[in-house]
Design a protein around this motif. Structure first.
Motif, PDB file in Angstrom:
ATOM      1  N   GLN A  69       0.851  -1.415   0.016  1.00  0.00           N
ATOM      2  CA  GLN A  69       0.042  -0.043   0.025  1.00  0.00           C
ATOM      3  C   GLN A  69       0.758   1.301   0.032  1.00  0.00           C
ATOM      4  OE1 GLN A  69      -3.109  -0.689  -0.245  1.00  0.00           O
ATOM      5  NE2 GLN A  69      -3.706   1.486  -0.698  1.00  0.00           N
ATOM      6  N   SER A  70       2.099   1.196   0.842  1.00  0.00           N
ATOM      7  CA  SER A  70       2.961   2.370   0.730  1.00  0.00           C
ATOM      8  C   SER A  70       3.612   2.788  -0.724  1.00  0.00           C
ATOM      9  CB  SER A  70       3.985   2.108   1.663  1.00  0.00           C
ATOM     10  OG  SER A  70       4.976   1.149   1.348  1.00  0.00           O
ATOM     11  N   THR A  71       3.731   1.596  -1.353  1.00  0.00           N
ATOM     12  CA  THR A  71       4.254   1.822  -2.765  1.00  0.00           C
ATOM     13  C   THR A  71       3.124   2.388  -3.736  1.00  0.00           C
ATOM     14  OG1 THR A  71       5.687  -0.073  -2.603  1.00  0.00           O
ATOM     15  CG2 THR A  71       5.435   0.781  -4.843  1.00  0.00           C
ATOM     16  N   LEU A  72       1.814   1.817  -3.587  1.00  0.00           N
ATOM     17  CA  LEU A  72       0.741   2.366  -4.531  1.00  0.00           C
ATOM     18  C   LEU A  72       0.213   3.751  -4.019  1.00  0.00           C
ATOM     19  CD1 LEU A  72      -1.537  -0.853  -4.434  1.00  0.00           C
ATOM     20  CD2 LEU A  72      -0.049  -0.028  -6.322  1.00  0.00           C
ATOM     21  N   GLN A  73       0.452   4.211  -2.755  1.00  0.00           N
ATOM     22  CA  GLN A  73       0.219   5.617  -2.232  1.00  0.00           C
ATOM     23  C   GLN A  73       1.637   5.995  -1.658  1.00  0.00           C
ATOM     24  OE1 GLN A  73      -3.143   4.832   0.228  1.00  0.00           O
ATOM     25  NE2 GLN A  73      -4.574   4.802  -1.431  1.00  0.00           N
ATOM     26  N   LEU A  74       2.482   6.739  -2.488  1.00  0.00           N
ATOM     27  CA  LEU A  74       3.697   6.981  -2.035  1.00  0.00           C
ATOM     28  C   LEU A  74       3.548   7.804  -0.902  1.00  0.00           C
ATOM     29  CD1 LEU A  74       5.576   7.535  -5.533  1.00  0.00           C
ATOM     30  CD2 LEU A  74       5.942   5.766  -3.782  1.00  0.00           C
ATOM     31  N   PRO A  75       4.560   7.683  -0.031  1.00  0.00           N
ATOM     32  CA  PRO A  75       4.401   8.850   0.965  1.00  0.00           C
ATOM     33  C   PRO A  75       5.138  10.088   0.287  1.00  0.00           C
ATOM     34  CG  PRO A  75       6.431   7.194   1.065  1.00  0.00           C
ATOM     35  CD  PRO A  75       5.648   6.597   0.392  1.00  0.00           C
ATOM     36  N   PRO A  76       4.744  11.297   1.385  1.00  0.00           N
ATOM     37  CA  PRO A  76       5.314  12.608   0.679  1.00  0.00           C
ATOM     38  C   PRO A  76       6.580  12.627   0.444  1.00  0.00           C
ATOM     39  CG  PRO A  76       3.902  12.749   2.854  1.00  0.00           C
ATOM     40  CD  PRO A  76       4.200  11.279   2.477  1.00  0.00           C
ATOM     41  N   LEU A  77       7.028  13.042  -0.833  1.00  0.00           N
ATOM     42  CA  LEU A  77       8.426  13.068  -1.362  1.00  0.00           C
ATOM     43  C   LEU A  77       8.905  14.501  -1.560  1.00  0.00           C
ATOM     44  CD1 LEU A  77       8.231  10.033  -3.717  1.00  0.00           C
ATOM     45  CD2 LEU A  77       9.325  10.101  -1.282  1.00  0.00           C
ATOM     46  N   VAL A 278      15.605 -12.077  -5.799  1.00  0.00           N
ATOM     47  CA  VAL A 278      14.566 -11.007  -5.480  1.00  0.00           C
ATOM     48  C   VAL A 278      13.209 -11.479  -6.054  1.00  0.00           C
ATOM     49  CG1 VAL A 278      14.397  -8.731  -5.665  1.00  0.00           C
ATOM     50  CG2 VAL A 278      16.380  -9.163  -5.353  1.00  0.00           C
ATOM     51  N   MET A 279      12.197 -11.599  -5.493  1.00  0.00           N
ATOM     52  CA  MET A 279      11.032 -11.564  -5.757  1.00  0.00           C
ATOM     53  C   MET A 279      10.044 -10.437  -5.812  1.00  0.00           C
ATOM     54  SD  MET A 279       8.162 -13.419  -6.609  1.00  0.00           S
ATOM     55  CE  MET A 279       8.520 -15.127  -6.611  1.00  0.00           C
ATOM     56  N   VAL A 280       9.608 -10.028  -6.857  1.00  0.00           N
ATOM     57  CA  VAL A 280       8.993  -8.892  -6.918  1.00  0.00           C
ATOM     58  C   VAL A 280       7.201  -9.397  -7.415  1.00  0.00           C
ATOM     59  CG1 VAL A 280       8.552  -6.602  -8.301  1.00  0.00           C
ATOM     60  CG2 VAL A 280      10.875  -7.641  -8.005  1.00  0.00           C
ATOM     61  N   GLY A 281       6.441  -8.642  -6.471  1.00  0.00           N
ATOM     62  CA  GLY A 281       5.101  -9.154  -6.272  1.00  0.00           C
ATOM     63  C   GLY A 281       4.167  -8.284  -5.656  1.00  0.00           C
ATOM     64  N   PRO A 282       2.799  -8.512  -5.676  1.00  0.00           N
ATOM     65  CA  PRO A 282       1.979  -7.697  -4.880  1.00  0.00           C
ATOM     66  C   PRO A 282       1.926  -8.414  -3.588  1.00  0.00           C
ATOM     67  CG  PRO A 282       0.845  -9.384  -6.354  1.00  0.00           C
ATOM     68  CD  PRO A 282       2.112  -9.228  -6.547  1.00  0.00           C
ATOM     69  N   SER A 283       1.843  -7.350  -2.632  1.00  0.00           N
ATOM     70  CA  SER A 283       1.500  -7.791  -1.189  1.00  0.00           C
ATOM     71  C   SER A 283       0.561  -6.766  -0.447  1.00  0.00           C
ATOM     72  CB  SER A 283       2.992  -7.570  -0.474  1.00  0.00           C
ATOM     73  OG  SER A 283       3.311  -6.265  -0.419  1.00  0.00           O
ATOM     74  N   ALA A 284      -0.051  -6.004  -1.317  1.00  0.00           N
ATOM     75  CA  ALA A 284      -1.033  -5.051  -0.649  1.00  0.00           C
ATOM     76  C   ALA A 284      -2.653  -5.884  -0.830  1.00  0.00           C
ATOM     77  CB  ALA A 284      -1.441  -3.810  -1.365  1.00  0.00           C
ATOM     78  N   GLN A 285      -3.165  -5.539   0.215  1.00  0.00           N
ATOM     79  CA  GLN A 285      -4.726  -6.408   0.148  1.00  0.00           C
ATOM     80  C   GLN A 285      -5.492  -6.162  -0.823  1.00  0.00           C
ATOM     81  OE1 GLN A 285      -5.833  -8.143   2.575  1.00  0.00           O
ATOM     82  NE2 GLN A 285      -4.284  -8.267   3.838  1.00  0.00           N
ATOM     83  N   ILE A 286      -5.387  -4.911  -1.615  1.00  0.00           N
ATOM     84  CA  ILE A 286      -6.244  -4.378  -2.804  1.00  0.00           C
ATOM     85  C   ILE A 286      -5.781  -5.391  -3.909  1.00  0.00           C
ATOM     86  CG2 ILE A 286      -4.263  -2.947  -3.850  1.00  0.00           C
ATOM     87  CD1 ILE A 286      -6.544  -1.116  -4.421  1.00  0.00           C
ATOM     88  N   TRP A 287      -4.791  -6.167  -3.886  1.00  0.00           N
ATOM     89  CA  TRP A 287      -4.624  -7.046  -4.922  1.00  0.00           C
ATOM     90  C   TRP A 287      -5.061  -8.553  -4.827  1.00  0.00           C
ATOM     91  CZ3 TRP A 287      -1.640  -5.414  -9.047  1.00  0.00           C
ATOM     92  CH2 TRP A 287      -0.752  -4.363  -8.641  1.00  0.00           C
TER      93      TRP A 287
END
Length: 701
Positions: A69-77, A278-287
């Motif tokens: 979720q933090s990747t889908l909704q990036l923190p303030p940058l 390295v495994m890249v994949g979804p981990s957010a509940q929305i997926w």
């Protein structure tokens, strides 16, 4: 013996065969509701082993970059952070799906840091403006990258693969593409197995054929590129895996790889990724990319691929019990249960043995799981053992109750009911008293009057029938009032209250008194019946005494008799004999009379000194119970009799004569009053000596 007892072993065998056969049927028909219980229980037990037993060691070089979720909704940058990172720019330009250029940048960044392999649990099917850049990266790192494909099983089998721009067809045969499907068990929809290889015919439900195409899973492709192709199981079908610990592959936020501060702080400017898988994949509940597994109801899909790879690297596969061994173990469990119950014959030992065997078997199942990966069939085996054993013990208990009931009924024909109850229900307590113990009791002796004369004339068969009728009535009265039938002595009865189980001296004596009065009523009814049948009526004498006796098992080596002995017993017997002397049917000793005075109307009879006793004692008879209908006129004139007896004992013979005479005016046939009037007249003419105390001494027993 009851017929169930005669066929005991056969019935026990049938019980065990029945439950064993049900478990067998559950193996062959696991979908049947009732029969599926052991199977579903076995699945639950195996899942418990997976959670509590030995785990697969998590490879330290496996890393999970989760699109959370933090990747889908990036923190303030800050603007500087975004300007300095092309990856953050792409992530913040638009919501998912991002430009696939971000994955090309990711590959460059990871492999520049020394990563060994990158896996994408993502399916890059729709076209995207970043496809050319990602295609170039996939070609550039051909031997170090794997992407996912999916078999859509909704309507037929449809393969969803990376689009043609990224990888040229046929994508499923490209060594950079592996399917991401996990097929759960049909019963409870939990993933316990992984497929490393499938064929097109297998997916279509067709039998194998030499022309079939073989597709490899994402984990199988990755293992091959890692140089562990030999660790990939080459046989088709699912492979049950031993899972790692629940938190073995915690996801790290995907965006942190592009954030300079995290890249430096968390990953040591990339040093962390050196030689990493390295495994890249979804981990957010929305997926909604979560699978139900024995370890957790929400295991991320990418983690399952890492689990499959870890199991293959460590050869940590689980094996079901072969069907032949399954059936043999269930059959052996039923046989063991039958043998224990049939031959051990000790319920508590049987229960203990069943529990011990079950506990030992559980330990063995755990040992096999931890050491060999064998899922030793457990719940069906223990179900066969415990169900067969429990129901067999239930039958044994029922059979024992039947035998105890038959024994009780048989013993009650010869022994007092309360004595039988005590023997059967409290054997230890009862047998300890047979060694000898002093207790206060109330003793009753009864004897028929006129039976000897009758026995000389009557028909033997009729005589025995008449005696048995009398004894049956009297023993029923004794039992009904809580007494113990000590013995029959010819036509005489000896009964005791308080020797087996006492309610207290007073209550024991009162129960005895009620029994004596009931025996009086029963004999009247019997005499009316016998006279109506043309037979001779009989009289009865009852002697009652209360005192301390010795309760014990008395006899010889050949024959023992549980009875009571002591002075109180002898006096009760002699009181019964004195009933003939005084013309009453019941004689009661002083101590017993005092205990029952509030429940029974007493009449003084005499002051006697029986053989073997130094001190004289007052004896009484029962007029009737206070809660019964008693002639009140008689009770009123009885006071005159008692006053006359007091005058008699005080040597006032003139006054005693007047009182006895007055009583006899109303009850001229009263034998006691006539006896005392006769003695009073004699003493009035010739007074006794000074030592006289109105005591009658009996030298005979």
């Amino acid at each position: 013996m009851h017929w169930l007892g005669r066929y005991r072993l056969l019935i026990l065998a049938l019980i065990c065969v029945f439950w064993t056969a049900l478990i067998f049927l559950g193996h062959f028909y696991p979908a049947t509701p009732f029969l599926s219980i052991p199977w579903s229980g076995e699945q639950s037990f195996e899942d418990l082993l997976r959670r509590e037993g030995r785990k697969t060691a998590a490879p330290p070089d496996f890393v999970f970059l989760g699109i959370d979720q933090s990747t889908l909704q990036l923190p303030p940058l800050t603007a500087e952070e975004t300007a300095g990172s092309r990856g953050l720019q792409l992530l913040s330009e638009r919501p998912w799906p991002w430009s696939r250029e971000v994955y090309a940048l990711l590959l460059d960044r990871l492999f520049s840091a020394g990563a060994r392999l990158v896996m994408f649990d993502l399916i890059f099917n729709p076209p995207n403006d970043g496809d050319p850049a990602f295609h170039a990266a996939l070609d550039r790192y051909h031997d170090k990258v794997v992407v996912g494909a999916n078999f859509d099983m909704g309507h037929g089998v449809q393969a969803v693969t990376p689009n043609d721009v990224l990888i040229e067809p046929p994508q499923l045969l490209d060594d950079r593409v592996g399917f991401v499907n996990f097929w759960p068990d049909t019963i409870d929809e939990k993933v316990r197995s992984t497929f490393y290889l499938v064929t097109n015919r297998q997916l279509a439900g067709l039998p194998p054929h030499p022309s079939q195409e073989i597709y490899e899973s994402l984990s199988a492709r990755a293992l091959t590129k890692m140089g562990h192709a030999n660790d990939v199981p080459r046989n088709l079908g699912g492979h049950m895996i031993r899972f790692t610990a629940l938190d073995a592959f915690e996801p790290r936020p995907f965006y942190e790889v592009f954030d300079p501060k995290f890249w430096h702080a968390n990953y040591g400017d990339g040093a962390f990724f050196k030689d990493k898988i390295v495994m890249v994949g979804p981990s957010a509940q929305i997926w909604h990319d979560f699978q139900d597994t024995p370890m957790s109801p929400s295991t991320p899909g990418p983690v399952l691929h890492l689990e499959a790879m870890a199991a293959a690297l460590g050869h940590e596969f689980l094996w079901p019990t072969p069907s032949t061994v399954y059936l043999a173990l269930v059959g052996a469990a039923g046989l063991i249960a039958w043998s224990l119950v049939a031959f051990l014959r000790r319920p508590l030992l049987c229960i203990g043995a069943l529990i011990l065997i079950a506990a030992t078997y559980l330990g063995i199942a755990r040992l096999f799981y931890d050491t060999t990966g064998l899922l030793l069939v457990t719940v069906p085996v223990l179900s066969a053992l415990l169900l067969s054993g429990s129901f067999s013990l239930g039958f044994e208990y029922y059979l024992e109750r039947l035998e105890k009931l038959r024994t009780r009924r048989t013993l009650e024909r010869y022994v007092s009911k309360n004595l039988v109850r005590e023997i059967l229900e409290n054997p230890d307590s009862y047998y300890s008293t047979l060694k000898g113990v002093r207790v206060p009791v109330t003793i009753l002796f009864s004897d028929l009057i006129g039976f000897t004369t009758l026995s000389e004339k009557a028909d033997p068969e009729a005589l025995v029938a008449q005696l048995n009728e009398h004894l049956s009535r009297m023993t029923s009265v004794i039992f009904g009032n809580g007494g113990t039938l000590d013995k029959f002595i010819g036509d005489a009865i000896m009964a005791v209250w308080g020797n087996v189980r006492s309610l207290g001296m007073a209550q024991d004596a009162k129960h005895c008194a009620r029994a004596a009065l009931a025996m009086r009523r029963e004999l009247r009814q019997l005499n009316d019946k016998w006279r109506g049948e043309g037979r001779m009526g009989l009289g009865m004498g009852v002697g009652i005494n209360q005192g301390e006796v010795i309760v014990g098992n008395i006899g010889s080596q050949e024959r023992m008799d549980p009875t009571v002995i002591g002075d109180a017993v002898n006096i009760a017997s002699r009181l019964e004999g004195l009933t003939r002397t005084y013309g009453v049917d019941i004689l009661v000793g002083t101590s017993a009379a005092e205990l029952v005075r509030d429940e029974v109307y007493l009449r003084s009879v005499a002051r006697v000194q029986v053989k073997g006793k130094i001190k004289p004692a007052d004896v009484f008879t029962f007029v009737g119970a206070r809660d019964e209908q008693v002639d009140q006129e008689f009770l009123k004139w009885l006071e005159t009799y008692e006053e006359g007896l007091e005058k008699f004992r005080a040597r006032d013979f003139t006054e005693a004569k007047i009182l006895f005479s007055r009583f006899l005016e109303f009850y001229p046939d009263d034998r006691l009053a006539k006896m005392y009037l006769e003695r009073t007249l004699g003493y009035e003419q010739a007074p006794p000596d000074e030592a006289w105390e109105a005591v009658e001494v009996f030298e005979k027993k």
